[in-house]
Design a protein around this motif. Structure first.
Motif, PDB file in Angstrom:
ATOM      1  N   LYS A 192     -10.278  -3.983   1.367  1.00 57.16           N
ATOM      2  CA  LYS A 192      -9.198  -3.092   1.791  1.00 57.16           C
ATOM      3  C   LYS A 192      -7.981  -3.247   0.876  1.00 57.16           C
ATOM      4  O   LYS A 192      -7.304  -2.267   0.559  1.00 57.16           O
ATOM      5  N   LEU A 193      -7.703  -4.468   0.472  1.00 57.23           N
ATOM      6  CA  LEU A 193      -6.597  -4.701  -0.467  1.00 57.23           C
ATOM      7  C   LEU A 193      -6.873  -4.039  -1.808  1.00 57.23           C
ATOM      8  O   LEU A 193      -5.970  -3.477  -2.438  1.00 57.23           O
ATOM      9  N   ALA A 194      -8.126  -4.109  -2.256  1.00 53.26           N
ATOM     10  CA  ALA A 194      -8.485  -3.539  -3.553  1.00 53.26           C
ATOM     11  C   ALA A 194      -8.166  -2.054  -3.598  1.00 53.26           C
ATOM     12  O   ALA A 194      -7.722  -1.526  -4.624  1.00 53.26           O
ATOM     13  N   VAL A 195      -8.377  -1.357  -2.471  1.00 55.50           N
ATOM     14  CA  VAL A 195      -8.081   0.066  -2.395  1.00 55.50           C
ATOM     15  C   VAL A 195      -6.586   0.327  -2.571  1.00 55.50           C
ATOM     16  O   VAL A 195      -6.184   1.388  -3.043  1.00 55.50           O
ATOM     17  N   ALA A 196      -5.762  -0.635  -2.227  1.00 58.36           N
ATOM     18  CA  ALA A 196      -4.313  -0.512  -2.382  1.00 58.36           C
ATOM     19  C   ALA A 196      -3.832  -1.014  -3.739  1.00 58.36           C
ATOM     20  O   ALA A 196      -2.624  -1.084  -3.980  1.00 58.36           O
ATOM     21  N   GLY A 197      -4.756  -1.390  -4.602  1.00 59.43           N
ATOM     22  CA  GLY A 197      -4.375  -1.797  -5.950  1.00 59.43           C
ATOM     23  C   GLY A 197      -4.313  -3.283  -6.184  1.00 59.43           C
ATOM     24  O   GLY A 197      -3.950  -3.728  -7.273  1.00 59.43           O
ATOM     25  N   THR A 242      -5.755   6.078  10.917  1.00 55.15           N
ATOM     26  CA  THR A 242      -7.161   6.104  11.311  1.00 55.15           C
ATOM     27  C   THR A 242      -8.043   5.706  10.144  1.00 55.15           C
ATOM     28  O   THR A 242      -7.979   6.314   9.075  1.00 55.15           O
ATOM     29  N   GLY A 243      -8.867   4.677  10.344  1.00 57.40           N
ATOM     30  CA  GLY A 243      -9.774   4.254   9.279  1.00 57.40           C
ATOM     31  C   GLY A 243      -9.060   3.767   8.044  1.00 57.40           C
ATOM     32  O   GLY A 243      -9.609   3.797   6.950  1.00 57.40           O
ATOM     33  N   GLY A 244      -7.811   3.323   8.212  1.00 53.56           N
ATOM     34  CA  GLY A 244      -7.013   2.932   7.061  1.00 53.56           C
ATOM     35  C   GLY A 244      -7.503   1.657   6.406  1.00 53.56           C
ATOM     36  O   GLY A 244      -8.258   0.885   6.985  1.00 53.56           O
ATOM     37  N   ASP A 245      -7.095   1.460   5.179  1.00 51.77           N
ATOM     38  CA  ASP A 245      -7.451   0.259   4.444  1.00 51.77           C
ATOM     39  C   ASP A 245      -6.294  -0.736   4.539  1.00 51.77           C
ATOM     40  O   ASP A 245      -6.175  -1.446   5.509  1.00 51.77           O
ATOM     41  N   ALA A 246      -5.402  -0.759   3.552  1.00 53.23           N
ATOM     42  CA  ALA A 246      -4.288  -1.698   3.572  1.00 53.23           C
ATOM     43  C   ALA A 246      -2.970  -0.959   3.785  1.00 53.23           C
ATOM     44  O   ALA A 246      -2.831   0.210   3.440  1.00 53.23           O
ATOM     45  N   ALA A 247      -2.009  -1.663   4.367  1.00 52.78           N
ATOM     46  CA  ALA A 247      -0.642  -1.156   4.434  1.00 52.78           C
ATOM     47  C   ALA A 247       0.110  -1.678   3.222  1.00 52.78           C
ATOM     48  O   ALA A 247      -0.167  -2.779   2.734  1.00 52.78           O
ATOM     49  N   VAL A 285      -9.414 -12.065   9.495  1.00 52.25           N
ATOM     50  CA  VAL A 285      -8.906 -12.365   8.161  1.00 52.25           C
ATOM     51  C   VAL A 285      -7.748 -11.422   7.850  1.00 52.25           C
ATOM     52  O   VAL A 285      -7.881 -10.205   7.989  1.00 52.25           O
ATOM     53  N   THR A 286      -6.629 -11.981   7.449  1.00 52.06           N
ATOM     54  CA  THR A 286      -5.501 -11.187   6.960  1.00 52.06           C
ATOM     55  C   THR A 286      -5.358 -11.474   5.474  1.00 52.06           C
ATOM     56  O   THR A 286      -5.183 -12.627   5.073  1.00 52.06           O
ATOM     57  N   ALA A 287      -5.471 -10.426   4.668  1.00 44.99           N
ATOM     58  CA  ALA A 287      -5.386 -10.574   3.214  1.00 44.99           C
ATOM     59  C   ALA A 287      -4.117  -9.910   2.717  1.00 44.99           C
ATOM     60  O   ALA A 287      -3.708  -8.865   3.232  1.00 44.99           O
ATOM     61  N   TYR A 288      -3.499 -10.497   1.700  1.00 43.17           N
ATOM     62  CA  TYR A 288      -2.261  -9.918   1.188  1.00 43.17           C
ATOM     63  C   TYR A 288      -2.084 -10.247  -0.288  1.00 43.17           C
ATOM     64  O   TYR A 288      -2.608 -11.231  -0.806  1.00 43.17           O
ATOM     65  N   GLY A 289      -1.346  -9.372  -0.975  1.00 41.57           N
ATOM     66  CA  GLY A 289      -1.109  -9.556  -2.400  1.00 41.57           C
ATOM     67  C   GLY A 289      -0.310  -8.383  -2.949  1.00 41.57           C
ATOM     68  O   GLY A 289      -0.048  -7.399  -2.253  1.00 41.57           O
ATOM     69  N   ALA A 290       0.083  -8.472  -4.207  1.00 41.83           N
ATOM     70  CA  ALA A 290       0.888  -7.435  -4.851  1.00 41.83           C
ATOM     71  C   ALA A 290      -0.003  -6.453  -5.601  1.00 41.83           C
ATOM     72  O   ALA A 290      -0.830  -6.871  -6.410  1.00 41.83           O
ATOM     73  N   PRO A 291       0.128  -5.145  -5.343  1.00 39.43           N
ATOM     74  CA  PRO A 291      -0.672  -4.157  -6.074  1.00 39.43           C
ATOM     75  C   PRO A 291      -0.392  -4.205  -7.569  1.00 39.43           C
ATOM     76  O   PRO A 291       0.763  -4.296  -7.992  1.00 39.43           O
ATOM     77  N   THR A 292      -1.442  -4.150  -8.356  1.00 35.41           N
ATOM     78  CA  THR A 292      -1.300  -4.136  -9.804  1.00 35.41           C
ATOM     79  C   THR A 292      -0.669  -2.822 -10.242  1.00 35.41           C
ATOM     80  O   THR A 292      -1.134  -1.753  -9.886  1.00 35.41           O
ATOM     81  N   GLY A 293       0.418  -2.907 -11.001  1.00 32.33           N
ATOM     82  CA  GLY A 293       1.073  -1.694 -11.475  1.00 32.33           C
ATOM     83  C   GLY A 293       1.841  -0.963 -10.402  1.00 32.33           C
ATOM     84  O   GLY A 293       2.279   0.171 -10.593  1.00 32.33           O
ATOM     85  N   GLY A 294       2.023  -1.599  -9.225  1.00 31.34           N
ATOM     86  CA  GLY A 294       2.810  -0.984  -8.170  1.00 31.34           C
ATOM     87  C   GLY A 294       2.159   0.228  -7.523  1.00 31.34           C
ATOM     88  O   GLY A 294       2.836   1.112  -7.024  1.00 31.34           O
ATOM     89  N   TYR A 295       0.807   0.279  -7.515  1.00 29.33           N
ATOM     90  CA  TYR A 295       0.108   1.430  -6.953  1.00 29.33           C
ATOM     91  C   TYR A 295       0.410   1.605  -5.464  1.00 29.33           C
ATOM     92  O   TYR A 295       0.406   0.643  -4.698  1.00 29.33           O
ATOM     93  N   VAL A 296       0.694   2.849  -5.062  1.00 26.57           N
ATOM     94  CA  VAL A 296       0.820   3.204  -3.657  1.00 26.57           C
ATOM     95  C   VAL A 296       0.096   4.531  -3.444  1.00 26.57           C
ATOM     96  O   VAL A 296       0.312   5.483  -4.198  1.00 26.57           O
ATOM     97  N   PHE A 297      -0.757   4.593  -2.450  1.00 21.19           N
ATOM     98  CA  PHE A 297      -1.496   5.811  -2.160  1.00 21.19           C
ATOM     99  C   PHE A 297      -0.549   6.969  -1.866  1.00 21.19           C
ATOM    100  O   PHE A 297       0.417   6.827  -1.116  1.00 21.19           O
ATOM    101  N   ASP A 298      -0.816   8.117  -2.448  1.00 20.19           N
ATOM    102  CA  ASP A 298      -0.023   9.326  -2.231  1.00 20.19           C
ATOM    103  C   ASP A 298      -0.988  10.496  -2.094  1.00 20.19           C
ATOM    104  O   ASP A 298      -1.580  10.947  -3.071  1.00 20.19           O
ATOM    105  N   LYS A 299      -1.141  10.994  -0.866  1.00 12.38           N
ATOM    106  CA  LYS A 299      -2.130  12.053  -0.638  1.00 12.38           C
ATOM    107  C   LYS A 299      -1.782  13.342  -1.377  1.00 12.38           C
ATOM    108  O   LYS A 299      -2.649  14.203  -1.567  1.00 12.38           O
TER     109      LYS A 299
END
Length: 329
Positions: free
Chosen positions: A72-77, A33-38, A135-149
């Protein structure tokens, strides 16, 4: 169903609950819900993807559509080297000259963001009466960031960058210039229209990552109140935010008052919510980078999502229809 972003209850029961297929463990953060990037792991490398869809009432709206996906991608790193793909569905009576204007806007936006278009699919259909732009945007997170609640803890600060309502204010002032000039000066209107320059959150996201952000959310449709609720849902947290501390421009206040809109439920592309241990330290770092920001509240140890205003304390409701859609009424 109401116009605009799908409501949270409908999203949960008719979209999320229907997605039961699971093949492999490669999806680290998926649709929500209301997510940014996968974020997907492919052969040991994290890869982020985000989608943004707009109905283009003007060719210039493509600028916000591209920025929304990249934000949205920026939020994923992914704060640099992103790539986008386009899917455009046009009505039968759409002029080719207008399509060229859309693509020129896309190209100018990509140049500003230092990204490029990898693919574009364009079709014409009698089923639509306005251009539908995805628009579909894609790329590699800097430093391998992954959201962890699990990293989001009670007591951490909630920071909002720049100002809320910038996108909505710019759109309203551009589309209604002649009407607004009956009350406001040209200088005032042009200042509001210049808010289009602040649609990207790439800069603040990069600073926030370096400062140890535990979670972020790009503010979009539904405004700051909708975004706070979405972030709390995704992180499974409670929060308290002080409405008087939420940064807002006077142009936004006055233009929303003119139209009878709630600025706290107005589309706010260009603003970012950050949860971080040292919010005031982050604000100072952002200011060094030329980006304004403010600490507006804290994460709490309950599940209550509360907004404070003077002596009033109330719960943040389910996200409402964005005020920007009311201009069609």
């Amino acid at each position: 169903m109401r116009e605009g972003k799908l409501s949270e209850p409908v999203m949960k029961r008719s979209v999320l609950r229907q997605l039961t297929s699971k093949y492999g463990e490669n999806i680290k953060t998926g649709v929500k819900t209301g997510g940014d990037a996968a974020v997907v792991c492919a052969e040991g490398t994290d890869f982020a993807v985000a989608v943004s869809s707009y109905v283009l009432e003007s060719e210039k709206a493509a600028y916000y559509a591209v920025n929304a996906a990249v934000n949205k991608l920026a939020v994923a790193g992914v704060t640099d080297a992103a790539t986008i793909s386009l899917s455009i569905l046009l009505p039968e009576d759409y002029e080719e000259t207008n399509l060229k204007k859309i693509m020129c806007t896309v190209d100018e936006t990509c140049t500003q963001l230092h990204i490029q278009v990898a693919d574009a699919d364009v079709a014409v259909s009698r089923a639509v009466n306005a251009p539908i732009f995805q628009v579909t945007a894609y790329g590699a997170p800097t430093g391998g960031y992954v959201f962890d609640k699990a990293k989001v803890k009670a007591g951490q600060d909630i920071v909002v960058t720049k100002y809320i309502g910038l996108e909505g204010t710019a759109v309203l002032s551009i589309e209604n210039e002649e009407l607004l000039l009956k009350r406001y000066t040209e200088t005032f209107i042009h200042q509001a229209q210049a808010f289009v320059l602040y649609a990207s959150v790439l800069g603040e996201a990069a600073v926030a990552f370096r400062h140890g952000a535990t979670a972020m959310h790009a503010v979009g449709q539904g405004g700051i109140l909708g975004a706070l609720r979405e972030l709390a849902e995704n992180c499974d947290i409670g929060l308290e935010a002080d409405m008087k501390k939420i940064p807002i421009k006077q142009e936004t206040v006055e233009i929303c008052e003119f139209f009878g809109y709630n600025p706290y439920q107005l589309i706010s592309g260009g603003s970012l919510i950050v949860i971080v241990e040292d919010g005031y330290g982050l604000v100072r770092e952002l200011e060094k980078a030329g980006i304004s920001a403010a600490v507006i509240g804290k994460v709490t140890d309950s599940n209550d999502r509360v907004i404070l205003r003077d002596d009033e304390r109330r719960f943040i409701d389910l996200p409402q229809m964005d005020e920007i859609w009311k201009r069609r009424d």
